[in-house]
Design an enzyme around this catalytic site. Structure first.
Site, PDB file in Angstrom:
ATOM      1  CD  GLU A 105      29.685  37.655  62.258  1.00 19.10           C
ATOM      2  OE1 GLU A 105      28.479  37.725  61.967  1.00 19.10           O
ATOM      3  OE2 GLU A 105      30.597  37.630  61.405  1.00 19.10           O
ATOM      4  CB  SER A 376      57.592  39.604  20.130  1.00 17.24           C
ATOM      5  OG  SER A 376      58.300  40.819  19.982  1.00 17.24           O
TER       6      SER A 376
END
Length: 696
Positions: A105, A376
């Protein structure tokens, strides 16, 4: 006396000096002005810095509890950073986590005065090379100023305030104090703020006990908790952990060998939610967070600390029924998974959602998985297309027998088969094909109507998953999500009108002002008559001989639906007038299902539907205009005569019913389209069914 030599004549020194004097005077005047300007700038800068030094920092915003409420207005979740933030001194945070955080950072944190000029220059070069914002250059102090005092909006005024507060923080606090505040403030995902809460959440230990590997994992999360949390995406989290470890090695903080060893270490995470009960509808609550932040743009900081109220569509009774049905539908100890989502077709409200069997051990929401073939259960979309086109009617016939289909101008062939190779080896109509899930009939149908037309219908019904216009589309070979299927079937139940699924009704801020209010679109997809005919056909799935017949006794109300089974997935998607529900069962890794495992979707659907609607009287599907019922002879597909032994009452869109009378039994027939006898028998049939369901 002559001057010696032939050189140039030199002017007296006094004359030369006199010529330079104007230039010297101008130079001196310029230097005075410049010095004065510099002095003014210095004094202004000193005054500004002095002002910032004596000016008190603003009080950081006081966090408020945000709430998520169900359809009845009861709180189902709260969001509040303070409930999961435990501030600890810097010395009680593992040095590994401190070093890992600074490495990724703000590597020059202890060297700059709040702004990293080298980092800003490096980021500018990288961003210029890629012509995009590839890197940022915010320091720890800048991030702390933003989190403590500002929103995350991207405006120049916010950036200016951030710069001022950054300078003030550096003036008022030592570097260690700033770093301590930062590590106790930063958000690590899943409601955890600060290193201590994050360490407890992910690893079940104090922040002081974190190892190098654990620290590198945690340090990577704040950049994007949705993307780098190991609970959300382990691959992303692991890749970022290794990036941080390599960065620490490159900066000389750790040895390369230590970085490699830590990256290879298998970490043990605490199951998410194990520290407290997961509560009701955890998958739904995660979905609400996702919609609020990613879809509606609600800032995560506002969600966690802004005191907002999110009103959702969750029906607590339906949700309890869903969770119980899934829990009891699969034997304990089985690794088989399940998903259930239920939508009110009349409003689009998402009433219940179960994304898996155990949220504590696996937070993946299978309701939105787009890797499962519907089999299906996709066929009703095909048949609706055929009915809408007028290409087929409920009595259109095809032969149920092994068939090889040619397509792509005869260059390719497709040879589908029925489940367990069962065929009638005779002509069947659409009702019989839907009830028995005949694949040959389905492929004949898609060859007649065109695969692209089926895809177009699916899109209108809200299915966005990729599909290709192939004959196999008829058998549901292209993956879709349970959410998409429930929404599509909801359109059938709602008379052909699709209402956009809605999970958030309204969001209010802490003052009660509305930040968002749902206005779901209602779009007619097909006319009500065609939707009703399809519904009538799909009711046969639960009749004798239908693939859902084994659970028909469990459901004491009219219901329509379709089963779907592939080698790895089993479905039942169905609906009543009040609920459209999709149930999927299978394995996350695509393991093949045994016959017993494939039969678990239907009982879950039936148990859920009946329990969720226990307090709702049974209702028939409303009969719209444009529908007629006539007696037909199933063998011929023609109007039935008085003496036809197997005559059947069939439903048609007006104008598509047969007009030719079956003469095989020697009579002329009396079943005119829309005859009063047929209507009376239809009504009588409904009441007979209701009585049977009620008695069960």
């Amino acid at each position: 006396m002559k001057r010696g030599g032939g050189g140039k004549r030199r002017l007296p020194v006094a004359i030369q000096a006199e010529r330079w004097m104007p230039l010297l005077r101008r130079l001196r005047k310029g230097l005075l002005y410049a010095g004065g300007a510099l002095l003014v700038l210095f004094m202004a800068a000193f005054g500004f810095l002095y002002y910032l030094r004596v000016q008190a920092l603003p009080a950081s915003s006081v966090s408020q509890t945000s709430q998520m409420l169900d359809l009845q207005g009861r709180v189902i979740d709260t969001f509040h950073a303070g409930e999961n933030r435990q501030s600890v001194p810097l010395k009680q945070i593992s040095p590994y986590l401190v070093e890992a955080t600074l490495a990724i950072e703000d590597r020059r944190f202890y060297d700059h005065l709040g702004f990293d000029m080298k980092g800003m220059a490096r980021a500018a070069v990288v961003n210029l090379e890629h012509l995009s914002r590839e890197q940022g250059a915010s320091t720890v102090t800048q991030q702390l100023a933003r989190n403590l005092y500002l929103t995350h909006e991207r405006t120049w005024s916010r950036k200016l305030k951030e710069a001022m507060y950054t300078i003030q923080l550096e003036m008022h606090y030592s570097k260690d104090e700033i770093l301590s505040m930062y590590l106790n403030q930063i958000y690590y995902g899943h409601g955890a703020y600060g290193a201590e809460a994050a360490s407890e959440l992910y690893f079940g230990k104090h922040a002081s006990e974190l190892t190098l590997a654990e620290s590198a994992m945690l340090a990577g999360i704040p950049k994007g908790p949705k993307y780098y949390s190991p609970y959300m995406d382990m691959k992303n989290a692991k890749d970022r952990q290794r990036t941080i470890l390599q960065t620490m090695a490159d900066q000389g903080i750790i040895l390369q060998a230590d970085a490699k060893a830590a990256g290879a270490q298998l970490l043990s995470f605490v199951p998410l939610g194990s520290s407290k009960q997961a509560g009701m509808a955890p998958y739904f609550r995660d979905y609400i967070r996702y919609v609020a932040v990613d879809k509606l743009g609600i800032d995560e900081h506002l969600l966690s600390e802004g005191g907002i109220r999110i009103y959702t569509t969750l029906d607590p009774e339906a949700q309890r029924a869903a969770e119980e049905a899934v829990a009891s539908g699969i034997p304990a100890g089985s690794e088989q998974q399940a998903a259930l989502v239920s939508i009110d077709p009349r409003t689009g409200y998402v009433k219940a959602m179960v994304g898996g069997r155990d949220y504590k051990t696996n937070q993946y929401n299978r309701v939105f998985a787009t890797t499962r073939q519907p089999g299906s259960s996709f066929k009703p979309i095909l048949y609706l297309t055929a009915l809408q086109q007028g290409a087929l009617t409920p009595v259109s016939q095809f032969k149920s027998a092994p068939t090889v289909f040619t397509y792509d101008d005869g260059r390719k062939t497709y040879a589908p088969s029925n489940y367990n190779s069962k065929y009638t080896n005779g002509l069947i109509d659409m009702r019989q094909a839907i009830a028995s899930s005949d694949n040959i009939y389905a492929v004949n149908s898609i060859m007649k109507v065109g695969p692209q037309n089926v895809i177009d219908m699916a899109r209108k019904l809200g299915i966005d998953s990729p599909m290709k216009p192939l004959p196999s589309l008829a058998l549901g070979t292209f993956p879709v999500s349970p959410f998409e299927m429930a929404s599509a079937f909801g359109t059938f139940a709602n008379g052909g009108v699709r209402i956009e699924p809605t999970a958030i009704l309204r969001i209010e801020d802490g003052k009660g002002e509305v930040l968002y209010e749902a206005k779901p679109a209602a779009v007619p997809v097909v006319d009500a008559a065609h939707a009703y005919v399809l519904t009538s056909l799909m009711e046969s799935v639960f009749d004798t001989g239908g693939t859902g017949n084994r659970v028909s006794a469990m459901i004491k109300r009219p219901v329509a639906g379709k089963t779907g089974t592939t080698a790895t997935d089993a479905w039942l998607v169905g609906y009543t007038p009040e609920l459209a529900t999709a149930v999927w069962v299978g394995y996350d890794k695509g393991r093949k299902l045994t016959p017993a495992e494939a039969h678990r979707a239907a009982p879950i659907f039936a148990a859920y539907t009946e329990q969720a609607l226990a307090a709702v009287p049974p209702k028939i599907f409303p009969l719209p205009d444009g529908v007629v019922s006539v007696y037909v002879d199933p063998e011929s597909g023609k109007l039935a005569g008085k003496t036809c032994p197997n005559r059947r009452l069939e439903t048609f869109v007006s104008g598509t019913q047969p007009v030719e009378v079956c003469g095989a039994h020697g009579d002329a027939g009396d079943a005119a389209a829309g005859s009063d006898d047929a209507k009376r028998e239809q009504t009588s049939s409904w009441w007979k069914q209701l009585k049977r369901w009620w008695s069960n």
